[in-house]
Design a protein around this motif. Structure first.
Motif, PDB file in Angstrom:
ATOM      1  N   GLY A 340       0.756  -1.481   0.590  1.00  0.00           N
ATOM      2  CA  GLY A 340       0.181  -0.055  -0.159  1.00  0.00           C
ATOM      3  C   GLY A 340       0.641   1.489  -0.459  1.00  0.00           C
ATOM      4  N   MET A 349      -6.469   1.951  -2.780  1.00  0.00           N
ATOM      5  CA  MET A 349      -6.589   2.767  -0.875  1.00  0.00           C
ATOM      6  C   MET A 349      -5.435   3.091  -1.000  1.00  0.00           C
ATOM      7  SD  MET A 349      -7.794   0.151   2.636  1.00  0.00           S
ATOM      8  CE  MET A 349      -6.365  -0.286   2.567  1.00  0.00           C
ATOM      9  N   CYS A 365      -4.799   3.690   7.098  1.00  0.00           N
ATOM     10  CA  CYS A 365      -5.234   4.018   4.663  1.00  0.00           C
ATOM     11  C   CYS A 365      -5.867   5.434   5.134  1.00  0.00           C
ATOM     12  CB  CYS A 365      -6.330   2.436   5.160  1.00  0.00           C
ATOM     13  SG  CYS A 365      -5.527   1.400   5.634  1.00  0.00           S
ATOM     14  N   THR A 372     -19.464  -0.790   0.088  1.00  0.00           N
ATOM     15  CA  THR A 372     -18.441  -2.063  -0.569  1.00  0.00           C
ATOM     16  C   THR A 372     -19.689  -1.979  -1.522  1.00  0.00           C
ATOM     17  OG1 THR A 372     -19.687  -3.929   0.783  1.00  0.00           O
ATOM     18  CG2 THR A 372     -17.877  -2.784   1.593  1.00  0.00           C
ATOM     19  N   ASN A 416     -14.053  -6.565  -1.068  1.00  0.00           N
ATOM     20  CA  ASN A 416     -13.199  -5.640  -1.839  1.00  0.00           C
ATOM     21  C   ASN A 416     -12.414  -4.985  -2.096  1.00  0.00           C
ATOM     22  OD1 ASN A 416     -12.160  -7.552   1.006  1.00  0.00           O
ATOM     23  ND2 ASN A 416     -10.685  -8.897  -1.188  1.00  0.00           N
ATOM     24  N   LYS A 426     -12.597   2.005  -5.553  1.00  0.00           N
ATOM     25  CA  LYS A 426     -10.988   1.792  -4.703  1.00  0.00           C
ATOM     26  C   LYS A 426     -11.489   0.237  -4.629  1.00  0.00           C
ATOM     27  CE  LYS A 426      -9.383   6.825  -3.791  1.00  0.00           C
ATOM     28  NZ  LYS A 426      -8.487   6.794  -4.057  1.00  0.00           N
ATOM     29  N   ILE A 428      -9.579  -2.594  -2.269  1.00  0.00           N
ATOM     30  CA  ILE A 428      -9.205  -2.500  -0.999  1.00  0.00           C
ATOM     31  C   ILE A 428      -8.922  -3.734  -0.091  1.00  0.00           C
ATOM     32  CG2 ILE A 428     -10.915  -0.386   0.323  1.00  0.00           C
ATOM     33  CD1 ILE A 428     -12.917  -2.435   1.177  1.00  0.00           C
ATOM     34  N   ASP A 429      -7.982  -3.527   0.281  1.00  0.00           N
ATOM     35  CA  ASP A 429      -8.290  -5.314   1.852  1.00  0.00           C
ATOM     36  C   ASP A 429      -7.086  -6.274   0.632  1.00  0.00           C
ATOM     37  OD1 ASP A 429      -7.731  -7.088   2.964  1.00  0.00           O
ATOM     38  OD2 ASP A 429      -9.594  -7.801   3.620  1.00  0.00           O
TER      39      ASP A 429
END
Length: 590
Positions: A340, A349, A365, A372, A416, A426, A428-429
């Motif tokens: 990240g 992200m 973050c 989501t 995600n 975006k 993420i994860d």
């Protein structure tokens, strides 16, 4: 001739090398050979490795010395600044291609022929990149890399030349000679006590194997740089004594130690920082004030926090104490922060650099407002193709950013992906991201189970533990299918049912079963994106998006012309079974 200084101190867990070399013009008026080597500091050594390179400029080229000097210095400099996430082979290939194109462009080549009045930048090239426990060798021309292990000699590279009776061998490959570069690539396991020699043809064409054996045998058991330099000089002088009339260059790389980190050491490092306790609103952690508990589960905790110094909102993510002893999970958590901080893209992200000297394991973050994609699906059943296409375009843009950094997400699913009120997404994860460069090191714990989420994970990952960008494309296709229909392209699997034996056991379900009004071209695109066999899948994200954006009517016609068995095998066998049953009844009645 160049010999870059070694710098940095290695720890016991690092690869340890000793390097020394020597070069002479010999009987020639000018030295057109060059060599360079560098052992970076500990961090860069783990990320990129140590590099040794040799080049021999072609005497027939009027810029031979410049070409060889440029090749070794530029290769090392440019290789070391490639992204830390790239694999060694990708980094070296990119640099060599760029270097070759520049050398070739200087030669005034027209339709494959050289202008005699133009400068000719031509050189052979060989490089050894030592990273962790592996040596990566890249080779073009007739310079050589030879391994000496346990008093046994092995020439690793192959000379790119054609022997001619009574004449000098004709070189068939060189940097700058062709805009289509072909490089030999080898991988060797590094062992403590190995000695690697990088030499030009002025050396190895004049010294016999037996003489090399005798010279290498004379090296002390634990040689220093001065010992390697002395031996290099001795090898050069031996070649001249044996009648070498060429430039003479020898570079020696001795492996003092290779990383041999035990599992317990890696786990100890992973647990060096403490997992913070579950936080409550109003509590602080390293200057972050908790304003809201966003999510709390057995795996992780998410908090909306305010940086008390800047008053800016962020999301703080911390692992759950339940996973304090789970090294694989902690490895993924730390990898998410590492990735990240390095990937910068509007659809990914962002993770901030961690607080220095913090005793706690967490990362911060950017704060994302929205929901989501999984939640969005419930609120937006049966969206338009145009709306789904726009979301796909953004996700693909993010995935291509991953791809450029040699990363594979490996856990792409609706939960995600974040989407805000304006439709901006975006990714993420990404704690399960595969990082090519880290995978080359002995710094990670080997994964023994496939990463990904059930019904989104690519079949090749389930069957063979294989995951690449085509695997992410499969997951993307599943998400696209689900957005349009609320269903999955294959019969949903329960956790206990993950027993697919091969690709043929997975049967695609036409999206027209769930939304008959959707066009056939769209169904065909989704089928190709989610093909169980990756060989039949789209090769690139751009191909998938092109078919989503510009329907191919000829694909529909080709599909309609196929026999029923190929178009719909389930319907074919159902129809055949029905006909056989009717035939059986008819036979019984008669």
């Amino acid at each position: 001739m160049s010999n870059a200084p070694q710098r940095g101190q290695s720890t016991a867990a690092d690869l340890q090398l000793c390097i020394g070399g020597f070069s002479s013009k010999g009987l020639k008026a000018e030295n057109e050979d060059a060599f360079a080597a560098i052992v970076p500091d500990s961090h860069e050594l783990r990320a990129k490795g140590a590099v040794a390179a040799i080049a021999d400029g072609l005497s027939s080229a009027n810029k031979a010395a410049d070409a060889s000097q440029l090749a070794v210095t530029q290769f090392i400099q440019e290789y070391l600044v490639t992204p830390e996430t790239w694999s060694t082979q990708k980094s070296a290939a990119k640099v060599l291609t760029s270097l070759n194109n520049w050398l070739y462009s200087q030669g005034g080549f027209v339709e494959g022929l050289a202008d005699e009045n133009s400068p000719q930048w031509l050189t052979t090239f060989s490089a050894l990149i030592a990273k962790s426990t592996t040596g990566y060798i890249f080779h073009v021309g007739d310079t050589r890399i030879t391994k000496y292990r346990n008093q046994q000699l092995e020439v690793i590279t192959r000379d790119h030349n054609r022997k001619q009776i009574g004449q000098q061998a004709l070189l068939t490959r060189a940097l700058g000679a062709d805009n289509r570069l072909e490089v030999d690539v080898h991988k060797v396991d590094l062992q403590s006590g190995d000695l690697y020699m990088l030499s030009c043809d002025g050396i190895h064409d004049y010294i016999t194997k037996a003489t090399f054996q005798s010279l290498f045998d004379s090296l002390p058991l634990s040689p220093k740089k001065s010992d390697l330099e002395a031996l290099s000089i001795k090898i050069v002088n031996t070649a001249l004594e044996q009648g070498s009339n060429d430039n003479v260059t020898c570079l020696l790389v001795y492996v003092q130690a290779v990383p041999n980190r035990k599992l317990a050491e890696i786990q100890r490092d992973l647990s060096a920082k403490s997992i913070p306790p579950a936080l409550k609103v109003g509590q602080k952690l390293d200057g972050y004030l908790v304003k809201k508990v966003i999510h709390a589960s057995i795996r992780s905790h998410l908090y909306l926090v305010i940086d008390v110094e800047t008053d800016k909102p962020y999301v703080l993510k911390a692992p759950s104490a339940n996973f304090a002893d789970d090294a694989i999970y902690l490895q993924g958590f730390m990898r998410e922060a590492w990735v990240g901080e390095r990937i910068k893209h509007g659809n990914v992200m962002r993770v901030l650099p961690g607080r220095k000297n913090s005793q706690f394991l967490y990362h911060v973050c950017e704060y994302l407002q929205g929901q989501t994609l999984g939640e969005w699906l419930h609120d937006n059943p049966k969206p338009s193709i145009a709306l789904v296409r726009d979301i796909m375009k953004q996700v693909i843009s993010a995935l291509r950013a991953f791809q450029r950094l040699d990363l594979v997400h490996r856990d792409l699913k609706p939960d995600n992906i974040m989407i805000d009120q304006y439709g901006h997404i975006k990714l993420i994860d990404y704690g399960t991201v595969f990082v090519a460069s880290l995978d080359e090191n002995q710094e990670t714990i080997k994964e023994e189970v496939p990463f990904g989420s059930l019904n989104y994970i690519a079949p090749e990952t389930l069957l063979h533990m294989k995951a690449d960008n085509q695997s992410d494309l499969f997951s993307l296709g599943v998400i696209c299918y689900e957005m349009l229909s609320g269903e999955l392209p294959y019969k949903p699997m329960q956790r206990a049912e993950v027993t697919i034996k091969d690709y043929n056991s997975m049967q695609y379900r036409s999206i027209k079963q769930f939304r008959p009004e959707l066009p056939l071209w769209l169904d065909l695109s989704l089928q190709k994106a989610t093909e169980a066999d990756p060989r039949l899948r789209y090769k690139a994200f751009s191909e998938f998006f092109a078919d989503l954006s510009n329907p191919k009517t000829n694909a529909v016609e080709e599909y309609k012309s196929q026999p029923l068995l190929k178009r719909n095998p389930i319907l074919f066998w159902q129809s055949l079974s029905a006909l056989l049953f009717v035939g059986l009844i008819a036979a019984l009645l008669h």
